[in-house]
Structures are given as structure tokens and as C-alpha cells.
Design a protein around this motif. Sequence first.
Motif, PDB file in Angstrom:
ATOM      1  N   TYR A 241      46.911  65.694  94.891  1.00 22.49           N
ATOM      2  CA  TYR A 241      47.565  64.763  94.225  1.00 22.49           C
ATOM      3  C   TYR A 241      47.407  65.129  92.665  1.00 22.49           C
ATOM      4  O   TYR A 241      46.216  64.944  92.352  1.00 22.49           O
ATOM      5  CB  TYR A 241      47.453  63.303  94.850  1.00 22.49           C
ATOM      6  N   ALA A 242      48.484  65.285  92.097  1.00 18.92           N
ATOM      7  CA  ALA A 242      48.536  65.575  90.528  1.00 18.92           C
ATOM      8  C   ALA A 242      49.220  64.194  90.021  1.00 18.92           C
ATOM      9  O   ALA A 242      50.408  63.936  90.295  1.00 18.92           O
ATOM     10  CB  ALA A 242      48.846  66.736  90.130  1.00 18.92           C
ATOM     11  N   PRO A 243      48.348  63.428  89.001  1.00 18.73           N
ATOM     12  CA  PRO A 243      49.338  62.479  88.529  1.00 18.73           C
ATOM     13  C   PRO A 243      50.288  62.587  87.615  1.00 18.73           C
ATOM     14  O   PRO A 243      50.085  63.716  86.930  1.00 18.73           O
ATOM     15  CB  PRO A 243      48.181  61.495  87.843  1.00 18.73           C
ATOM     16  N   VAL A 244      51.330  62.012  87.517  1.00 16.86           N
ATOM     17  CA  VAL A 244      52.427  62.328  86.389  1.00 16.86           C
ATOM     18  C   VAL A 244      51.762  62.160  84.946  1.00 16.86           C
ATOM     19  O   VAL A 244      52.069  62.982  84.290  1.00 16.86           O
ATOM     20  CB  VAL A 244      53.728  61.566  86.582  1.00 16.86           C
ATOM     21  N   LYS A 245      51.048  61.170  85.053  1.00  8.21           N
ATOM     22  CA  LYS A 245      50.265  60.929  83.685  1.00  8.21           C
ATOM     23  C   LYS A 245      48.946  60.615  83.803  1.00  8.21           C
ATOM     24  O   LYS A 245      48.678  59.868  84.630  1.00  8.21           O
ATOM     25  CB  LYS A 245      50.855  59.414  83.043  1.00  8.21           C
ATOM     26  N   GLN A 246      47.920  61.742  83.511  1.00  6.44           N
ATOM     27  CA  GLN A 246      46.562  61.667  83.760  1.00  6.44           C
ATOM     28  C   GLN A 246      45.918  60.552  82.908  1.00  6.44           C
ATOM     29  O   GLN A 246      45.786  60.845  81.699  1.00  6.44           O
ATOM     30  CB  GLN A 246      45.849  62.723  83.832  1.00  6.44           C
ATOM     31  N   THR A 247      45.056  59.354  83.569  1.00  8.50           N
ATOM     32  CA  THR A 247      44.387  58.270  82.675  1.00  8.50           C
ATOM     33  C   THR A 247      43.043  58.224  83.169  1.00  8.50           C
ATOM     34  O   THR A 247      42.227  57.492  82.472  1.00  8.50           O
ATOM     35  CB  THR A 247      45.036  56.966  82.932  1.00  8.50           C
ATOM     36  N   VAL A 248      42.803  58.997  84.332  1.00 11.47           N
ATOM     37  CA  VAL A 248      41.451  58.811  84.691  1.00 11.47           C
ATOM     38  C   VAL A 248      40.920  60.394  84.715  1.00 11.47           C
ATOM     39  O   VAL A 248      41.551  61.220  85.215  1.00 11.47           O
ATOM     40  CB  VAL A 248      41.225  58.265  86.379  1.00 11.47           C
ATOM     41  N   GLU A 249      39.616  60.510  84.124  1.00  3.71           N
ATOM     42  CA  GLU A 249      38.831  61.850  83.970  1.00  3.71           C
ATOM     43  C   GLU A 249      38.337  62.232  85.266  1.00  3.71           C
ATOM     44  O   GLU A 249      38.364  63.410  85.575  1.00  3.71           O
ATOM     45  CB  GLU A 249      38.145  61.859  82.796  1.00  3.71           C
ATOM     46  N   ALA A 250      37.890  61.364  86.180  1.00  2.00           N
ATOM     47  CA  ALA A 250      37.158  61.851  87.322  1.00  2.00           C
ATOM     48  C   ALA A 250      38.081  62.588  88.286  1.00  2.00           C
ATOM     49  O   ALA A 250      39.174  62.096  88.217  1.00  2.00           O
ATOM     50  CB  ALA A 250      36.611  60.747  87.951  1.00  2.00           C
ATOM     51  N   ARG A 251      37.431  63.385  88.765  1.00  2.00           N
ATOM     52  CA  ARG A 251      38.313  64.044  89.933  1.00  2.00           C
ATOM     53  C   ARG A 251      37.655  64.036  91.208  1.00  2.00           C
ATOM     54  O   ARG A 251      36.916  64.842  91.934  1.00  2.00           O
ATOM     55  CB  ARG A 251      38.287  65.636  89.622  1.00  2.00           C
ATOM     56  N   PRO A 252      37.983  62.934  91.877  1.00  2.00           N
ATOM     57  CA  PRO A 252      37.153  62.558  93.262  1.00  2.00           C
ATOM     58  C   PRO A 252      37.969  63.307  94.377  1.00  2.00           C
ATOM     59  O   PRO A 252      39.070  63.833  94.300  1.00  2.00           O
ATOM     60  CB  PRO A 252      37.658  60.971  93.430  1.00  2.00           C
ATOM     61  N   VAL A 253      37.022  63.526  95.338  1.00  2.00           N
ATOM     62  CA  VAL A 253      37.602  64.266  96.577  1.00  2.00           C
ATOM     63  C   VAL A 253      36.904  63.416  97.825  1.00  2.00           C
ATOM     64  O   VAL A 253      35.883  62.984  97.697  1.00  2.00           O
ATOM     65  CB  VAL A 253      36.861  65.766  96.671  1.00  2.00           C
ATOM     66  N   PHE A 254      37.946  63.294  98.680  1.00  2.00           N
ATOM     67  CA  PHE A 254      37.336  62.681  99.835  1.00  2.00           C
ATOM     68  C   PHE A 254      37.320  63.728 101.050  1.00  2.00           C
ATOM     69  O   PHE A 254      38.202  64.718 101.275  1.00  2.00           O
ATOM     70  CB  PHE A 254      38.538  61.556 100.403  1.00  2.00           C
ATOM     71  N   VAL A 255      36.256  63.612 101.921  1.00  2.00           N
ATOM     72  CA  VAL A 255      36.169  64.661 102.933  1.00  2.00           C
ATOM     73  C   VAL A 255      36.127  63.644 104.195  1.00  2.00           C
ATOM     74  O   VAL A 255      35.021  63.039 104.335  1.00  2.00           O
ATOM     75  CB  VAL A 255      35.105  65.479 102.725  1.00  2.00           C
ATOM     76  N   GLY A 256      36.797  64.205 105.232  1.00  2.00           N
ATOM     77  CA  GLY A 256      36.937  63.397 106.442  1.00  2.00           C
ATOM     78  C   GLY A 256      36.606  64.221 107.668  1.00  2.00           C
ATOM     79  O   GLY A 256      37.166  64.995 107.655  1.00  2.00           O
ATOM     80  N   LYS A 257      35.851  63.440 108.559  1.00  2.00           N
ATOM     81  CA  LYS A 257      35.547  64.095 109.784  1.00  2.00           C
ATOM     82  C   LYS A 257      36.805  63.869 110.804  1.00  2.00           C
ATOM     83  O   LYS A 257      37.345  62.639 111.105  1.00  2.00           O
ATOM     84  CB  LYS A 257      34.463  63.535 110.684  1.00  2.00           C
ATOM     85  N   GLY A 258      37.480  64.910 111.363  1.00  3.83           N
ATOM     86  CA  GLY A 258      38.614  64.516 112.039  1.00  3.83           C
ATOM     87  C   GLY A 258      38.569  65.414 113.485  1.00  3.83           C
ATOM     88  O   GLY A 258      39.145  66.196 113.890  1.00  3.83           O
ATOM     89  N   ILE A 259      37.662  64.943 114.349  1.00  7.77           N
ATOM     90  CA  ILE A 259      37.547  65.439 115.732  1.00  7.77           C
ATOM     91  C   ILE A 259      38.409  64.547 116.513  1.00  7.77           C
ATOM     92  O   ILE A 259      38.251  63.278 116.829  1.00  7.77           O
ATOM     93  CB  ILE A 259      36.111  65.302 116.120  1.00  7.77           C
ATOM     94  N   VAL A 260      39.462  65.141 116.731  1.00  7.98           N
ATOM     95  CA  VAL A 260      40.538  64.498 117.531  1.00  7.98           C
ATOM     96  C   VAL A 260      40.182  63.947 118.878  1.00  7.98           C
ATOM     97  O   VAL A 260      40.684  63.288 119.711  1.00  7.98           O
ATOM     98  CB  VAL A 260      42.136  65.249 117.475  1.00  7.98           C
ATOM     99  N   TYR A 261      39.243  64.987 119.614  1.00  6.49           N
ATOM    100  CA  TYR A 261      38.610  64.459 120.905  1.00  6.49           C
ATOM    101  C   TYR A 261      37.259  64.929 120.728  1.00  6.49           C
ATOM    102  O   TYR A 261      37.100  66.017 120.607  1.00  6.49           O
ATOM    103  CB  TYR A 261      39.391  64.793 122.020  1.00  6.49           C
ATOM    104  N   ASP A 262      36.422  64.048 121.299  1.00  8.24           N
ATOM    105  CA  ASP A 262      34.688  64.558 121.359  1.00  8.24           C
ATOM    106  C   ASP A 262      34.328  64.701 122.641  1.00  8.24           C
ATOM    107  O   ASP A 262      33.776  63.537 123.050  1.00  8.24           O
ATOM    108  CB  ASP A 262      34.001  63.782 120.140  1.00  8.24           C
ATOM    109  N   THR A 263      34.307  65.721 123.480  1.00  8.08           N
ATOM    110  CA  THR A 263      33.681  65.485 124.863  1.00  8.08           C
ATOM    111  C   THR A 263      32.206  65.596 124.682  1.00  8.08           C
ATOM    112  O   THR A 263      31.399  65.578 125.665  1.00  8.08           O
ATOM    113  CB  THR A 263      34.106  66.931 125.665  1.00  8.08           C
ATOM    114  N   GLY A 264      31.687  66.281 123.489  1.00  5.59           N
ATOM    115  CA  GLY A 264      30.308  66.607 123.110  1.00  5.59           C
ATOM    116  C   GLY A 264      30.357  68.094 123.472  1.00  5.59           C
ATOM    117  O   GLY A 264      29.000  68.701 123.117  1.00  5.59           O
ATOM    118  N   GLY A 265      31.190  68.742 123.920  1.00  5.78           N
ATOM    119  CA  GLY A 265      31.024  70.287 124.117  1.00  5.78           C
ATOM    120  C   GLY A 265      30.198  70.315 125.369  1.00  5.78           C
ATOM    121  O   GLY A 265      29.953  69.774 126.286  1.00  5.78           O
TER     122      GLY A 265
END
Length: 487
Positions: A241-265
Motif C-alpha cells: 500500500y502506498a499512501p496518496v499523501k505520506q504523513t507517517v515515516e515508519a514503514r511497517p510490515v505485517f507477516v502472517g502465518k497462512g497454513i490453510v490446513y495443518d495435518t501436522g504433515g
Amino acid sequence: MSQTTLRYGPTTDAVSAIIAIGERSTFAGSNETLWKALGQDAAKFEATEVLVDGKTDVATTYTKVGETRVQHTFAHLNKDRSRNMGHIRSDLVHDLVAAQTPKEGDVKLVLALENQNQVFPAACAVARAFPLYNKKSAAQKLKPRNVHVEVSVPGGVTEETYKKLNNVADSIRLVARIVDMPTSELNTTTYIAEIKAAVQDLPTVKVEVISGEELREKGFGGIYGVGKQAEEPPALVVLTYAPVKQTVEARPVFVGKGIVYDTGGLSLKTSGGMCGMKEDMGGSAACFGAFLAAAKNQYGGALTAVLCLAENAIGPKAQRPDDVVTMYSGKTVELNNTDAEGRLVLGDGVAYATRDLQSTHVIDIATLTGAQLITTGKKHAAVLSRDEDFEKIVLAAGQQSGDWCFPILYAPEILKKEFDSKVADMKNSVADRMNGQASCAGHFVEEHLTADWSGKWAHVDMAGPSGKDQRATGFGVALLLAVLEKL
Ligand SMILES: [Zn+2]
């Protein structure tokens, strides 16, 4: 399918139920803003007196408006709140709304709040009470209906705030819906389709997908290894996401676990222990939902969400205990438990976030360990951070959003030994389960942060609070949005 449309803002539409929820003092006869919101005259309702007297928690009366019988309910919110319970008992707001709202007909909910700090967590709690995923045959016959939510609070609520709350609530309900969807409906491919559909009208958002063999070629050994057996390919989804007008200097990143099913393997879960594993993508869904609401609400900073999607399936191509995988960080991992797969996909995610993106703050969030429930319970997520200031930001965001959190031990010097391997840089599962296991899982992820990266990192394990009574809660959306407000 029948749907409840949830809308925040004042309404004069006719409804068949008016439900007021608040702490007892807010129901006093002199609270004129509340009576205005209710569109009623205080003196008419004996029920109110009962509540103010402190004798009853929920009181309901009925009136006739023309031919329609209208339900009037006053529900008293318990005020008991120690220091880790946020600005309002958002858990009880959810329970009261779920219990008191009729299943059919248009409804007006009035949140009678004491102060502005309660608005956001109370509004988010309401959204959790109206799940969208429902395959009950009887539900298909219900008519679509509207639930209006109006807030009565000193200082009032602006139209702009209502607009933002609507976007946040939409995200929470979207996240809960996709977490509730079984893997037969939400696999890695259909998940990506959901994401693309949700952002297609947002010109400020770009979606990049690296999937299948391309993951292997680019060195994402963690995600590729976990997902390579499944029918639908694993994928790294990068939302920018790039803001139209940048007012926040920080560049946060969210990283998420997306295991759609976990049998355990191959380290297969027991049959009972597998039920509910459709929810193992809740962290990535939280990242997606928070990202979407932030983009719609025109957040002032550059924001990225990195979703690590894979199905941990079992079969001839599944990775094995004893296999050694090379992660995106370049570090090698000897597998001693294929069911500790979340940290493998997250390790690749945080390595990407701290090497390929110009990130200042990285939060990874996941339904990661059963040990989280032992450590911080069913309603508070566990937060691990090497940076005390950032840890405080996440904890405060939890208090403000109603997505409560509690810190866990940060001590890599002691805990990293749990992953010692003779042949690789580390194993992926601990030697001793009685040694701060939830912290250990976070330290494993931390090992894959790029060494010379100078940003701040926090790890959120939401295994407990992501679900309640076999329903997704949409946990994490409000938390991550509240974090953004503080950067
Ligand atoms: Zn697992």
C-alpha cells in the motif's frame, strides 16, 4: 444465503429490536444523549429503573409500533476490569450482543459508553458477534436484515469515525469468514482469489504472488517445503500500500502465518487434534484484514503485508523429519517435527520483510503454539519482542483495541539451545517442551531476521484468542490497526 448487514452510524429506520448495552451508570435517566440515540423517552421504561437499581443484568420490554412488536432490551455490562482487560470488557460486549440480538429482523444496537477510549474496542467487539460463514440449511431461509450500531458517548462520534469503524468492522467480519471456511472452500488458490477480489478497487494497493516452483527457485525453502505436497501450491503473497499523501515515516510490515490446513504433515496430528486446523491461517488473515482496513481508511504510511500461505498436507511428496531445508534467510533447518511448520513459513516471511523490503517495524502474527494458551490464556495473545519500546507499543495497542496481549519471556541466550542440531544451523522443534516453548517458537522466527537489519520486531502468538466456541474471532485486525496508530 441470508446475511446480516452491519452498519455503524445513526439511523432513523424502523427496527424490530432496540438493544442498549452499557455499564450501569450510563443508563441513568439523565443521560440524554443515550435516550436520543434510543429514540425513546426514559420515563417510559420501567426496565431502566430495574437496571439502575442494580437488580437485573438484562431487562427486556415490548412496545407496539403500529402492527409491529418492538423489543427494547437494556443489557448491563460488567464493569470489573483489572489492568490487563483494556478500556472496556470487549469480551462481554461480544457475549451480550450475541445473546440479546434476535436472529431475524432489523435491529438497532446502542453502545452506551463512558468515554472515547471505549469506542474502538466496543465497536470491534460488536463486529465479532455477527459471523458471515454459515452453512446451516435453516439460515439460508432467513431474510437479509440490517443491524445498525450507534454509539452514545460524551463528546459524540463523528461521521468520519463511523466511516472508519465500518471499514474495520467489514475487515473483522471478512477475516472471521475466511478463517471459518473449511479448506475444501479456502485453499491457497481460493484464498488468493479472495484477497485479489477485496483489493481490486483500491488503486493504492498492489498484489504480488510468488507461488509453487517459483518459491523454490527464489530460495523460499521454508514455505515451499511445508506446502509442496498439497494439491494447491504454496504461495508468498505480498500486499503493498502506498499512501496518496505520506504523513507517517515508519514503514511497517505485517507477516502472517497462512497454513490453510495443518495435518501436522508426516508428524501427523491425532485425529481429534486435527479438528479446527482450518483456522491455522488466522494470522495471515489478520494481516490481510488490517491491511485492507488501513488502505480503505487511507493510512498515512507505506504498509506491506506478507502472507505465507501453504497447506501442510501428508503424502509421498511431503517433507520428512530428518530432512534439512535451506530457508530464505540462508540458514539451514533440520526438521525434527513437521508439525512445527508455522515457524518455517514465518521464518521465510520475516527474512523477506527484513531483506527485500525497506521495513522499519516487522510484526509477525500466527496461531503458532499450544504453549501460548498455557502461557497467556485463551483471550490474551503472547507478545515476544527484543525491543522493549516496541513490545510496549503492541501491548498498549492490545489494551486499546480489545485484542488483548501479554508479554512473554525474551531470553534467546537461554532458549535458543533448544534448537541445537548436529548437522544443520538449527532444528525446528524444541528438545524440552518444559522450557518456555511459546518464547522458543518466537526465537526460532527471530533467527531468520536479516542480521544487519536495524528495525524493530515483535512476534504475536494468537493461537488462543483467534477462536471462541468453534468460531473465528477476527483477532488481530484491530490489534494491528492500533499498532499503526502508534508508529
Ligand atoms: Zn503444525
